[in-house]
Design an enzyme around this catalytic site. Structure first.
Site, PDB file in Angstrom:
ATOM      1  N   GLU A   1     -36.876 -43.123  63.370  1.00 22.14           N
ATOM      2  CA  GLU A   1     -38.258 -43.362  63.465  1.00 22.14           C
ATOM      3  C   GLU A   1     -38.865 -43.209  65.013  1.00 22.14           C
ATOM      4  OE1 GLU A   1     -40.440 -47.424  62.796  1.00 22.14           O
ATOM      5  OE2 GLU A   1     -40.045 -46.621  60.615  1.00 22.14           O
TER       6      GLU A   1
ATOM      7  N   SER B   1     -37.319 -50.856  62.623  1.00 19.01           N
ATOM      8  CA  SER B   1     -36.760 -49.731  61.851  1.00 19.01           C
ATOM      9  C   SER B   1     -36.154 -48.523  62.677  1.00 19.01           C
ATOM     10  CB  SER B   1     -37.508 -49.337  60.576  1.00 19.01           C
ATOM     11  OG  SER B   1     -37.839 -50.349  59.692  1.00 19.01           O
TER      12      SER B   1
ATOM     13  N   ARG C   1     -45.168 -43.317  58.545  1.00 16.86           N
ATOM     14  CA  ARG C   1     -44.701 -43.250  60.146  1.00 16.86           C
ATOM     15  C   ARG C   1     -45.152 -42.130  60.840  1.00 16.86           C
ATOM     16  NH1 ARG C   1     -44.536 -47.513  57.859  1.00 16.86           N
ATOM     17  NH2 ARG C   1     -42.884 -49.077  58.275  1.00 16.86           N
TER      18      ARG C   1
HETATM   19  N1  EPU Z   1     -31.438 -53.727  52.196  1.00 18.48           N
HETATM   20  C1  EPU Z   1     -30.270 -53.797  52.161  1.00 18.48           C
HETATM   21  N2  EPU Z   1     -29.390 -53.993  52.960  1.00 18.48           N
HETATM   22  C2  EPU Z   1     -29.787 -53.780  54.387  1.00 18.48           C
HETATM   23  C3  EPU Z   1     -31.307 -53.677  54.591  1.00 18.48           C
HETATM   24  C4  EPU Z   1     -32.217 -53.580  53.530  1.00 18.48           C
HETATM   25  O1  EPU Z   1     -29.578 -53.744  50.998  1.00 18.48           O
HETATM   26  O2  EPU Z   1     -29.282 -54.044  55.193  1.00 18.48           O
HETATM   27  C5  EPU Z   1     -32.303 -53.486  50.878  1.00 18.48           C
HETATM   28  C6  EPU Z   1     -33.170 -54.594  50.825  1.00 18.48           C
HETATM   29  O3  EPU Z   1     -32.443 -55.665  50.014  1.00 18.48           O
HETATM   30  C7  EPU Z   1     -34.475 -54.388  50.042  1.00 18.48           C
HETATM   31  C8  EPU Z   1     -34.454 -52.826  50.704  1.00 18.48           C
HETATM   32  O4  EPU Z   1     -33.344 -52.420  51.091  1.00 18.48           O
HETATM   33  O5  EPU Z   1     -34.232 -54.251  48.578  1.00 18.48           O
HETATM   34  C9  EPU Z   1     -35.944 -52.392  51.420  1.00 18.48           C
HETATM   35  O6  EPU Z   1     -35.470 -53.354  52.468  1.00 18.48           O
HETATM   36  P1  EPU Z   1     -36.916 -54.000  53.254  1.00 18.48           P
HETATM   37  O7  EPU Z   1     -37.742 -54.794  52.045  1.00 18.48           O
HETATM   38  O8  EPU Z   1     -36.368 -54.854  54.276  1.00 18.48           O
HETATM   39  O9  EPU Z   1     -37.632 -52.929  53.776  1.00 18.48           O
HETATM   40  P2  EPU Z   1     -37.458 -51.549  54.532  1.00 18.48           P
HETATM   41  O10 EPU Z   1     -37.513 -50.572  53.726  1.00 18.48           O
HETATM   42  O11 EPU Z   1     -36.012 -51.912  55.231  1.00 18.48           O
HETATM   43  C10 EPU Z   1     -39.907 -50.993  55.268  1.00 18.48           C
HETATM   44  C11 EPU Z   1     -40.492 -50.609  56.702  1.00 18.48           C
HETATM   45  C12 EPU Z   1     -40.494 -51.889  57.616  1.00 18.48           C
HETATM   46  C13 EPU Z   1     -41.317 -52.821  57.109  1.00 18.48           C
HETATM   47  C14 EPU Z   1     -40.771 -53.379  55.637  1.00 18.48           C
HETATM   48  C15 EPU Z   1     -41.679 -54.320  54.787  1.00 18.48           C
HETATM   49  C16 EPU Z   1     -39.649 -48.433  57.109  1.00 18.48           C
HETATM   50  C17 EPU Z   1     -38.618 -47.444  57.745  1.00 18.48           C
HETATM   51  N3  EPU Z   1     -39.413 -49.857  57.392  1.00 18.48           N
HETATM   52  O12 EPU Z   1     -38.422 -51.632  55.676  1.00 18.48           O
HETATM   53  O13 EPU Z   1     -41.152 -51.292  58.824  1.00 18.48           O
HETATM   54  O14 EPU Z   1     -41.675 -54.045  57.701  1.00 18.48           O
HETATM   55  O15 EPU Z   1     -40.474 -52.200  54.746  1.00 18.48           O
HETATM   56  O16 EPU Z   1     -42.915 -53.415  54.283  1.00 18.48           O
HETATM   57  O17 EPU Z   1     -40.435 -47.882  56.304  1.00 18.48           O
HETATM   58  C18 EPU Z   1     -40.536 -50.522  61.055  1.00 18.48           C
HETATM   59  O18 EPU Z   1     -41.077 -49.413  60.484  1.00 18.48           O
HETATM   60  O19 EPU Z   1     -40.189 -50.568  62.503  1.00 18.48           O
HETATM   61  C19 EPU Z   1     -40.539 -51.710  60.031  1.00 18.48           C
HETATM   62  C20 EPU Z   1     -39.978 -52.787  60.315  1.00 18.48           C
END
Ligand code: EPU
Length: 357
Positions: free
Chosen positions: A353, A257, A183
């Site tokens: 972010e 995010s 990012r």
């Molecule tokens: N989780 C929780 N509770 C929550 C949210 C997440 O327990 O409220 C857990 C989920 O169950 C999962 C883990 O945390 O096991 C990761 O969550 P998720 O797979 O939704 O991905 P993320 O890390 O929250 C990242 C990117 C997103 C991207 C997704 C998919 C960042 C900051 N965010 O999200 O990017 O779409 O992976 O690859 O790296 C963005 O940058 O705006 C964005 C949406």
């Protein structure tokens, strides 16, 4: 690092060149996906590299501090904007070249990112399907090296054209010059406010192969029994997954995010696992560990909490939303409270972010 320059676009005849139109007191609520209220004291729209050069050469505005605005999907406006807002509206998309190993495609920085992804798939040039439904413009994609479901922009990047906001010269930057990180890129660091991206070129590898591997996509493979999805199927899966947990900015204002996923040492991670065995974590090749910020925030009980009109999304704690009438100040107050509580419980400082203005 020397940056190769490209020949300027064909100069337009003087009579055809449009004068610089600087609008005053422009409301920004419709121009940011959070729907936050703010006013640009001055705003100018640029539709070509020539427009940007005209701006740089302008005696009144050329040296003025500038804030570059794309789709407004990665910014939190906390007050009216004093620097000149430069709204990027460079349009157009085309196939530059089809070789045996890649399709090279190009789009103007003002094109909608998701529209561009859809268009490439319709044309039969797959490769961007994992990056479906990311809000914002093509020009903003390299700025924060957008990424989702195992693909980052840098993995499909060929080059970009930008205009140097000091000299007015057009430059072509390759991936090394863009210094992509998680990012992050040169455009958030030393080139911030100094260089305006006008066009982006992507390299879509041939033959195409699906990028699976990401947990949510593996689940779809298991659910459907489709082990070798085509690009359209993968696109549909990504859209379904995103719609299930991420709010549509047209319905509920947000900037995706709100925090980056923090990276900690293996030792710090072991310490956290000792106290919270369920912490979601991903070991990185260099031995460090990336933690899911959404999980950390969720564990601190933030889902659904609000400060004024700003709130934490009920289905994904990593996303802050505008529940109606939120101000940027309320978003920032909520974000700080989240940072403090995550620091208090886990000793980890979450880094926002979006750009806070
Ligand atoms: N989780 C929780 N509770 C929550 C949210 C997440 O327990 O409220 C857990 C989920 O169950 C999962 C883990 O945390 O096991 C990761 O969550 P998720 O797979 O939704 O991905 P993320 O890390 O929250 C990242 C990117 C997103 C991207 C997704 C998919 C960042 C900051 N965010 O999200 O990017 O779409 O992976 O690859 O790296 C963005 O940058 O705006 C964005 C949406």
């Amino acid at each position: 690092m020397p940056i190769p320059s490209v020949p300027p676009e064909n100069p337009r005849p003087a009579a055809a060149s449009s004068a610089l139109v600087v609008e005053s007191r422009v409301g920004l609520r419709e121009l940011n996906t959070f729907g936050l209220p703010a006013v640009a004291q001055h705003l100018v729209r640029v539709r070509s590299a020539a427009d940007v050069r005209r701006l740089v050469d302008d005696p009144a505005w050329g040296r003025a501090p500038k804030f570059i605005l794309g789709g407004g999907s990665n910014v939190v406006f906390t007050r009216d904007v004093e620097p000149l807002v430069v709204k990027v509206e460079v349009m157009g998309r085309r196939l530059v070249e089809a070789t045996e190993t890649a399709w090279i495609v190009e789009a103007g920085a003002g094109e909608n990112w998701h529209g561009f992804v859809q268009w490439t798939l319709e044309q039969g040039w797959p490769g961007l399907e994992n990056l479906a439904l990311i809000p914002g413009t093509v020009g903003a994609a390299p700025v924060q090296n957008i990424g989702a479901y195992g693909v980052e922009l840098k993995d499909r990047f060929e080059s970009l054209e930008a205009v140097d906001l000091v000299t007015g010269r057009s430059v072509v930057l390759d991936a090394a010059a863009c210094r992509f990180g998680y990012r992050d890129s040169a455009f958030k660091q030393h080139l911030a406010g100094k260089s305006l991206i006008t066009r982006v070129r992507l390299r879509l590898p041939r033959p195409w192969w699906p990028v699976l591997g990401y947990l949510d996509l593996e689940r779809k493979v298991a659910e459907t029994g489709i082990t070798n999805p085509d690009s359209r199927t993968l696109f549909d899966w990504v859209c379904v997954i995103r719609r299930a947990k991420l709010p549509d900015p047209a319905m509920l204002g947000n900037a995706g995010s709100f925090f980056k996923n923090p990276v900690v040492s293996a030792e710090q991670c072991r310490d956290i696992i000792g106290r919270d065995p369920e912490v979601v974590h991903y070991p990185l090749p260099d031995g460090s560990v990336k933690l899911a910020a959404g999980w950390l925030i969720d564990a601190c009980g933030w889902k659904g909490k609000t400060v004024g009109g700003a709130g934490v999304h009920d289905r994904q704690a990593l996303v802050l939303v505008n529940r109606g009438g939120a101000t940027g100040g309320e978003v920032v107050t909520l974000a700080r409270a989240i940072q403090e509580s995550v620091y208090g419980r886990f000793g980890i400082r979450l880094e926002p972010e979006p750009v806070v203005m």
